[in-house]
Design an enzyme around this catalytic site. Structure first.
Site, PDB file in Angstrom:
ATOM      1  N   THR A 147       9.805  56.738  11.165  1.00  0.00           N
ATOM      2  CA  THR A 147       8.760  55.832  10.653  1.00  0.00           C
ATOM      3  C   THR A 147       7.900  56.477   9.581  1.00  0.00           C
ATOM      4  OG1 THR A 147       6.659  54.802  11.280  1.00  0.00           O
ATOM      5  CG2 THR A 147       7.408  56.566  12.680  1.00  0.00           C
ATOM      6  N   GLU A 159       4.888  56.418   9.657  1.00  0.00           N
ATOM      7  CA  GLU A 159       3.708  56.989  10.328  1.00  0.00           C
ATOM      8  C   GLU A 159       3.771  58.522  10.376  1.00  0.00           C
ATOM      9  OE1 GLU A 159       0.738  55.434  11.949  1.00  0.00           O
ATOM     10  OE2 GLU A 159       1.382  54.157  10.318  1.00  0.00           O
ATOM     11  N   TYR A 163       1.340  58.463  18.437  1.00  0.00           N
ATOM     12  CA  TYR A 163       2.615  57.820  18.083  1.00  0.00           C
ATOM     13  C   TYR A 163       3.267  58.554  16.920  1.00  0.00           C
ATOM     14  CZ  TYR A 163       5.789  54.426  15.917  1.00  0.00           C
ATOM     15  OH  TYR A 163       6.881  53.821  15.344  1.00  0.00           O
ATOM     16  N   LYS A 201       6.782  60.613  16.887  1.00  0.00           N
ATOM     17  CA  LYS A 201       7.882  60.258  15.973  1.00  0.00           C
ATOM     18  C   LYS A 201       8.299  61.450  15.097  1.00  0.00           C
ATOM     19  CE  LYS A 201       9.119  55.901  16.691  1.00  0.00           C
ATOM     20  NZ  LYS A 201      10.497  55.457  16.932  1.00  0.00           N
TER      21      LYS A 201
HETATM   22  P1  NAP Z   1       9.108  46.800  19.441  1.00  0.00           P
HETATM   23  O1  NAP Z   1       9.210  45.354  19.056  1.00  0.00           O
HETATM   24  O2  NAP Z   1       7.842  47.320  20.000  1.00  0.00           O
HETATM   25  O3  NAP Z   1      10.311  47.098  20.475  1.00  0.00           O
HETATM   26  C1  NAP Z   1      10.346  48.276  21.227  1.00  0.00           C
HETATM   27  C2  NAP Z   1      11.512  48.210  22.191  1.00  0.00           C
HETATM   28  O4  NAP Z   1      11.545  49.417  22.964  1.00  0.00           O
HETATM   29  C3  NAP Z   1      11.470  47.045  23.188  1.00  0.00           C
HETATM   30  O5  NAP Z   1      12.756  46.521  23.338  1.00  0.00           O
HETATM   31  C4  NAP Z   1      11.025  47.740  24.479  1.00  0.00           C
HETATM   32  O6  NAP Z   1      11.459  47.073  25.641  1.00  0.00           O
HETATM   33  C5  NAP Z   1      11.770  49.060  24.324  1.00  0.00           C
HETATM   34  N1  NAP Z   1      11.272  50.122  25.204  1.00  0.00           N
HETATM   35  C6  NAP Z   1      10.015  50.591  25.327  1.00  0.00           C
HETATM   36  N2  NAP Z   1       9.961  51.576  26.223  1.00  0.00           N
HETATM   37  C7  NAP Z   1      11.218  51.755  26.696  1.00  0.00           C
HETATM   38  C8  NAP Z   1      11.811  52.624  27.644  1.00  0.00           C
HETATM   39  N3  NAP Z   1      11.087  53.517  28.332  1.00  0.00           N
HETATM   40  N4  NAP Z   1      13.152  52.557  27.849  1.00  0.00           N
HETATM   41  C9  NAP Z   1      13.895  51.636  27.190  1.00  0.00           C
HETATM   42  N5  NAP Z   1      13.395  50.764  26.311  1.00  0.00           N
HETATM   43  C10 NAP Z   1      12.056  50.826  26.055  1.00  0.00           C
HETATM   44  O7  NAP Z   1       9.474  47.721  18.174  1.00  0.00           O
HETATM   45  P2  NAP Z   1      10.165  47.332  16.776  1.00  0.00           P
HETATM   46  O8  NAP Z   1       9.099  46.884  15.835  1.00  0.00           O
HETATM   47  O9  NAP Z   1      11.346  46.506  17.033  1.00  0.00           O
HETATM   48  O10 NAP Z   1      10.600  48.779  16.266  1.00  0.00           O
HETATM   49  C11 NAP Z   1      11.857  49.338  16.651  1.00  0.00           C
HETATM   50  C12 NAP Z   1      11.780  50.849  16.525  1.00  0.00           C
HETATM   51  O11 NAP Z   1      11.497  51.189  15.162  1.00  0.00           O
HETATM   52  C13 NAP Z   1      10.698  51.516  17.346  1.00  0.00           C
HETATM   53  O12 NAP Z   1      11.192  52.785  17.731  1.00  0.00           O
HETATM   54  C14 NAP Z   1       9.547  51.691  16.378  1.00  0.00           C
HETATM   55  O13 NAP Z   1       8.726  52.769  16.780  1.00  0.00           O
HETATM   56  C15 NAP Z   1      10.304  51.980  15.104  1.00  0.00           C
HETATM   57  N6  NAP Z   1       9.671  51.584  13.853  1.00  0.00           N
HETATM   58  C16 NAP Z   1       9.196  50.323  13.683  1.00  0.00           C
HETATM   59  C17 NAP Z   1       8.679  49.941  12.458  1.00  0.00           C
HETATM   60  C18 NAP Z   1       8.166  48.562  12.218  1.00  0.00           C
HETATM   61  O14 NAP Z   1       7.448  48.344  11.227  1.00  0.00           O
HETATM   62  N7  NAP Z   1       8.546  47.579  13.027  1.00  0.00           N
HETATM   63  C19 NAP Z   1       8.659  50.867  11.384  1.00  0.00           C
HETATM   64  C20 NAP Z   1       9.209  52.134  11.583  1.00  0.00           C
HETATM   65  C21 NAP Z   1       9.714  52.488  12.820  1.00  0.00           C
HETATM   66  P3  NAP Z   1      10.557  45.914  26.365  1.00  0.00           P
HETATM   67  O15 NAP Z   1      10.936  44.619  25.683  1.00  0.00           O
HETATM   68  O16 NAP Z   1      11.010  46.006  27.766  1.00  0.00           O
HETATM   69  O17 NAP Z   1       9.113  46.273  26.154  1.00  0.00           O
HETATM   70  O1  F7E Z   2      -1.560  48.087  11.771  1.00  0.00           O
HETATM   71  C1  F7E Z   2      -5.001  47.749  10.481  1.00  0.00           C
HETATM   72  C2  F7E Z   2      -4.698  49.010  11.256  1.00  0.00           C
HETATM   73  O2  F7E Z   2      -0.751  47.754  14.099  1.00  0.00           O
HETATM   74  C3  F7E Z   2      -1.500  48.072  10.368  1.00  0.00           C
HETATM   75  C4  F7E Z   2       4.278  49.889  13.951  1.00  0.00           C
HETATM   76  O3  F7E Z   2       5.436  49.087  13.879  1.00  0.00           O
HETATM   77  O4  F7E Z   2       4.249  50.195  11.569  1.00  0.00           O
HETATM   78  C5  F7E Z   2       3.478  49.754  12.667  1.00  0.00           C
HETATM   79  O5  F7E Z   2       2.280  50.546  12.804  1.00  0.00           O
HETATM   80  C6  F7E Z   2      -2.885  48.365   9.794  1.00  0.00           C
HETATM   81  C7  F7E Z   2      -3.577  49.587  10.395  1.00  0.00           C
HETATM   82  O6  F7E Z   2       0.849  48.581  12.306  1.00  0.00           O
HETATM   83  C8  F7E Z   2      -6.252  45.329  12.867  1.00  0.00           C
HETATM   84  O7  F7E Z   2      -5.860  49.835  11.367  1.00  0.00           O
HETATM   85  C9  F7E Z   2      -6.877  46.132  10.957  1.00  0.00           C
HETATM   86  O8  F7E Z   2      -4.126  50.364   9.375  1.00  0.00           O
HETATM   87  O9  F7E Z   2       0.142  46.259  12.267  1.00  0.00           O
HETATM   88  P1  F7E Z   2      -0.321  47.593  12.685  1.00  0.00           P
HETATM   89  P2  F7E Z   2       0.913  50.175  12.074  1.00  0.00           P
HETATM   90  O10 F7E Z   2      -0.153  50.880  12.818  1.00  0.00           O
HETATM   91  O11 F7E Z   2       1.017  50.401  10.618  1.00  0.00           O
HETATM   92  C10 F7E Z   2       4.686  51.571  11.646  1.00  0.00           C
HETATM   93  C11 F7E Z   2       5.549  51.855  10.430  1.00  0.00           C
HETATM   94  C12 F7E Z   2       5.333  51.910  12.930  1.00  0.00           C
HETATM   95  O12 F7E Z   2       6.198  52.767  12.988  1.00  0.00           O
HETATM   96  C13 F7E Z   2       4.703  51.351  14.171  1.00  0.00           C
HETATM   97  O13 F7E Z   2       5.614  51.367  15.265  1.00  0.00           O
HETATM   98  O14 F7E Z   2      -3.729  47.258  10.094  1.00  0.00           O
HETATM   99  N1  F7E Z   2      -5.699  46.724  11.271  1.00  0.00           N
HETATM  100  N2  F7E Z   2      -7.251  45.278  11.923  1.00  0.00           N
HETATM  101  C14 F7E Z   2      -5.278  46.243  12.450  1.00  0.00           C
HETATM  102  N3  F7E Z   2      -4.169  46.498  13.172  1.00  0.00           N
HETATM  103  C15 F7E Z   2      -4.003  45.832  14.336  1.00  0.00           C
HETATM  104  N4  F7E Z   2      -2.873  46.051  15.060  1.00  0.00           N
HETATM  105  N5  F7E Z   2      -4.933  44.937  14.789  1.00  0.00           N
HETATM  106  C16 F7E Z   2      -6.078  44.637  14.098  1.00  0.00           C
HETATM  107  O15 F7E Z   2      -6.900  43.831  14.521  1.00  0.00           O
END
Ligand code: NAP
Ligand code: F7E
Length: 322
Positions: free
Chosen positions: A123, A125, A147, A151
């Protein structure tokens, strides 16, 4: 028929990746953790086409069993505790799943299925307090949350298994990607869902934290293609994936409300509860390696993404009140 194992199949990316791999002719095995209620909302439309198996990133033997039973050609590790604020309140759990969980699955592959190709969901992050703008594969890491720290571990242990055990293992450094299937607690979906509820008279305001944070937001459907492409290369290597365009949370809010004919100033409440102990202020990707080597390009832009998400939430809320 190639076999792919997806951990995190019930999550946003897992559901899009499963659809994509089914379309490519894969047998898809989806690992789900045991829970007392069903968590298949995002995959119910393809449930009959995939094989659902139980396993947990906390549990080593469940992962080894999966490798021995299915011998997947490709393993996509998408499971994680992925919400940044929860990582501050549950740092140990986040480390167990998001960091050590990666070692457990790599160990399962090393012991029982070493020919598998492995994708780790890394990620943006990991860049956190960014050392350069835009960020690419060689930008130094400076995570800003438990987090992000977890990662970094997952990223580096994947590199280490590639170099030490000769596994085909890659980390995809994906920037934020969203969709109508994004969890409701993430800021983009929180906003588009609030827009739909406010428009239909079900809510009066939205509480948000830092509006000035900037992210490189893309569409999840585009990003799962890049995951697959990374596993089709001759040599394993890590790739940054993002749009190269950055916007603030305020911009997102402005456009989402305007698209529904509303002015966000009338509904926004800034709320201390949603600020973070340490923030990631600015993310923007340099994806030139992915563009050149993988020939990957995003197809949905920022405006298109917001419209897609607002439209989907409008439909969802309309169904609720029917
Ligand atoms: P998400 O919607 O939060 O999905 C996370 C998944 O992980 C869910 O299926 C959850 O299952 C499963 N999980 C959590 N704990 C587990 C455990 N102990 N054993 C097995 N499964 C478990 O995340 P996403 O947005 O699809 O992201 C997918 C991956 O990409 C994650 O690793 C995230 O950190 C990474 N990532 C996301 C983004 C983004 O912008 N979306 C960007 C960069 C990296 P349940 O349904 O049971 O909770
Ligand atoms: O926050 C700001 C907050 O929670 C984005 C995950 O998928 O992407 C995700 O992480 C921004 C931050 O995503 C609220 O402070 C303001 O600056 O949507 P977010 P994230 O933290 O960028 C990365 C790539 C991953 O890997 C992660 O798994 O938005 N913000 N006000 C807020 N954020 C939230 N959630 N809620 C608010 O009310």
């Amino acid at each position: 028929m190639p076999v792919a194992l997806i951990t995190g199949i019930t999550g946003q990316d897992g559901s899009y990746l499963a659809e994509f791999l089914l379309g490519c002719g894969y047998q898809v095995i989806g690992m789900v953790r045991r829970s007392s209620t069903v968590t298949f909302e995002r995959i119910k439309h393809i449930q009959d086409e995939i094989t659902i198996v139980q396993g947990d990133l906390h549990d080593q033997s469940s992962l080894v069993d999966l490798m021995e039973t299915y011998h997947p050609d490709e393993v996509y590790n998408l499971a994680a505790q992925s919400f940044v604020p929860t990582s501050f309140s549950q740092p140990v759990l986040t480390g167990e799943v998001t960091a050590l969980g990666v070692t457990r699955i790599l160990e399962a592959i090393r012991l029982a299925n070493p020919q598998a190709r492995f994708y780790q969901a890394s990620t943006s992050e990991i860049f956190g307090k960014v050392r350069e703008v835009p960020q690419c594969e060689t930008t130094p890491f400076y995570p800003r949350s438990p987090y992000g720290v977890a990662k970094v571990y997952g990223h580096l242990i994947t590199v280490n298994y590639r170099e030490s055990h000769d596994l085909y293992a890659v980390s995809g450094i994906l920037f934020n990607h969203e969709s109508p299937r994004r969890g409701l607690e993430f800021v983009t979906r929180k906003i588009t869902h609030a827009v739909a509820r406010i428009k239909h008279g079900l809510a009066k305001e939205i509480h948000l934290g830092n509006l000035d944070a900037r992210r490189d937001w893309g569409y999840a459907g585009d990003y799962v293609r890049a995951m697959w492409m990374m596993l089709q290369q001759e040599q394993p290597s890590d790739f940054v994936v993002g749009t190269g365009v950055t916007h603030s949370v305020r911009d997102f809010c402005d456009l989402a409300f305007s698209y529904a004919g509303l002015d966000y100033h009338d509904f926004l409440v800034q709320d201390e509860r949603f600020f973070r102990p340490a923030e990631v202020d600015l993310l923007v990707a340099n994806s030139s390696k992915a563009q050149q080597q993988l020939k990957w390009q995003p197809e949905v832009n920022f405006e298109g993404l917001i419209e897609m998400m607002v439209d989907a939430d409008m439909r969802m809320v309309e169904k609720e009140i029917e």
